[in-house]
Write a protein that holds these residues in place. Structure first.
Motif, mmCIF file in Angstrom:
data_model
loop_
_atom_site.group_PDB
_atom_site.id
_atom_site.type_symbol
_atom_site.label_atom_id
_atom_site.label_comp_id
_atom_site.label_asym_id
_atom_site.label_seq_id
_atom_site.Cartn_x
_atom_site.Cartn_y
_atom_site.Cartn_z
ATOM 1 N N GLY A 1 0.220 -0.462 -6.033
ATOM 2 C CA GLY A 1 0.652 0.912 -6.232
ATOM 3 C C GLY A 1 0.931 1.228 -7.691
ATOM 4 O O GLY A 1 0.614 2.318 -8.173
ATOM 5 N N PHE A 2 1.504 0.272 -8.424
ATOM 6 C CA PHE A 2 1.817 0.524 -9.831
ATOM 7 C C PHE A 2 0.571 0.444 -10.696
ATOM 8 O O PHE A 2 0.398 1.253 -11.624
ATOM 9 N N LYS B 1 -2.411 1.220 -10.025
ATOM 10 C CA LYS B 1 -3.215 2.440 -9.878
ATOM 11 C C LYS B 1 -2.774 3.541 -10.826
ATOM 12 O O LYS B 1 -3.565 4.442 -11.138
ATOM 13 N N SER B 2 -1.526 3.470 -11.281
ATOM 14 C CA SER B 2 -1.029 4.489 -12.204
ATOM 15 C C SER B 2 -1.304 4.143 -13.663
ATOM 16 O O SER B 2 -1.021 4.950 -14.555
ATOM 17 N N ILE B 3 -1.844 2.951 -13.937
ATOM 18 C CA ILE B 3 -2.165 2.550 -15.310
ATOM 19 C C ILE B 3 -3.549 3.090 -15.670
ATOM 20 O O ILE B 3 -4.525 2.792 -14.970
ATOM 21 N N PRO B 4 -3.669 3.865 -16.733
ATOM 22 C CA PRO B 4 -4.986 4.402 -17.123
ATOM 23 C C PRO B 4 -5.979 3.286 -17.427
ATOM 24 O O PRO B 4 -5.658 2.335 -18.149
ATOM 25 N N THR C 1 8.049 -3.213 -11.989
ATOM 26 C CA THR C 1 7.672 -3.665 -10.646
ATOM 27 C C THR C 1 7.845 -5.164 -10.498
ATOM 28 O O THR C 1 8.276 -5.649 -9.441
ATOM 29 N N ALA D 1 7.699 3.452 -8.712
ATOM 30 C CA ALA D 1 6.435 3.280 -9.408
ATOM 31 C C ALA D 1 5.388 2.633 -8.517
ATOM 32 O O ALA D 1 4.204 2.954 -8.584
ATOM 33 N N VAL E 1 4.200 5.419 -5.681
ATOM 34 C CA VAL E 1 3.653 6.728 -6.033
ATOM 35 C C VAL E 1 2.210 6.848 -5.614
ATOM 36 O O VAL E 1 1.789 7.831 -5.015
ATOM 37 N N LYS E 2 1.410 5.800 -5.899
ATOM 38 C CA LYS E 2 -0.009 5.851 -5.575
ATOM 39 C C LYS E 2 -0.416 4.695 -4.688
ATOM 40 O O LYS E 2 -1.538 4.250 -4.674
#
Length: 282
Positions: A164-165, A167-170, A199, A277, A280-281
């Motif tokens: 999940g975390f 996935k939020s990293i560009p 995380t 975090a 979220v995704k």
């Protein structure tokens, strides 16, 4: 307007009162154990709610007897080893696995992800007998092999949170590292892993609390010959002919909860941040 403000203030006061009551309810058993750890064994069961004073107060005698009479010191060292190594391997392996699952999007990684998610809902009691047989057959029934067993049981939740975390990293950050000459391992350890700190700490806290307090798995795999803290405390309760040293028992409980409380308090600010975090995704 004044009426609405008064209603909000009353609601806040009620919430505060409820939280205070819940805090007292949860803290009281810990305070009771701490208080009884300084009493003579005769008074622990007869007057458990009385403050230790006079003849009841024995100082640190219970701590000395509890630590020396049940092999508690070796059990404590063994639990520290298993917890530290188990948490470290879980964080390292599951974070790398989650990074692979998120960045390599194909049918294999999708199936692998759902296998990890499914493993979270499988109760330990369902597999404990077959697991014990397999672990014994593979000669994992020692303080080194049990770490790998904990890795297997802790991988589901850890991979789920790390995925999940990540996935939020560009992705552009990793692509820039690749352009600068980083190989995949360098990209992970120099770029990705430092960004996983919130995380990773959250996972470390959850897994450390689980491993440190676990009784059934170490008892099935290690037995009473290589006991951990929960097993040592349980065996201390089984006194000869019912003559249990409740004072020493309470002292061992206090000593056993100190490390996990210190670890939790020192890292608690990362818990909510890491959980949010990772969800979220996810």
């Amino acid at each position: 307007m004044v009426e609405k403000k008064g209603i909000r203030s009353a609601g806040a006061l009620i919430r505060t009162a409820i939280l205070v009551i819940l805090t007292i309810i949860f803290i009281f058993p810990i305070l009771l154990v701490f208080m009884n750890s300084f009493k003579s064994r005769l008074y622990v069961s007869t007057v458990p709610f009385a403050w230790p004073s006079g003849d009841m107060f024995v100082g640190f005698e219970n701590y000395i007897n509890g630590i020396t009479s049940s092999g508690f010191l070796m059990a404590f060292i063994r639990s520290v080893w298993i917890s530290v190594m188990g948490v470290g391997i879980i964080i390292l392996c599951t974070s790398m696995t989650a990074w692979f699952i998120v960045r390599v999007k194909d049918k294999f990684t999708k199936v692998l992800y759902y296998i990890f998610v499914f493993s979270m809902i499988v109760p330990f009691q369902m597999v404990m007998y077959t697991l014990t047989f397999v672990v014994t057959s593979l000669f994992f029934d020692n303080v080194f092999g049990i770490i790998l067993v904990y890795l297997g049981f802790g991988a589901g939740l850890s991979v789920f949170m790390f995925c999940g975390f990540i996935k939020s990293i560009p992705l552009e950050i990793e692509e820039a590292a690749t352009i600068d000459g980083c190989n995949p391992l360098q990209t992970y350890f120099l770029i990705v892993f430092p960004m996983l700190k919130p995380t990773a700490i959250t996972v470390a806290i959850l897994q450390a609390m689980w491993i440190w307090n676990d009784y059934l798995l170490p008892y099935l795999i290690l037995g009473s010959d290589h006991k951990t803290v929960p097993v040592a405390i349980q065996l201390a309760m089984q006194g000869a002919y019912g003559s249990t040293d409740y004072g020493g028992f309470m002292a061992m409980l206090v000593v056993s909860i100190i490390p996990i409380i210190v670890f939790y308090i020192s890292s608690q600010k990362y818990i909510i941040k890491g959980v949010i975090a990772g969800a979220v995704k996810g």
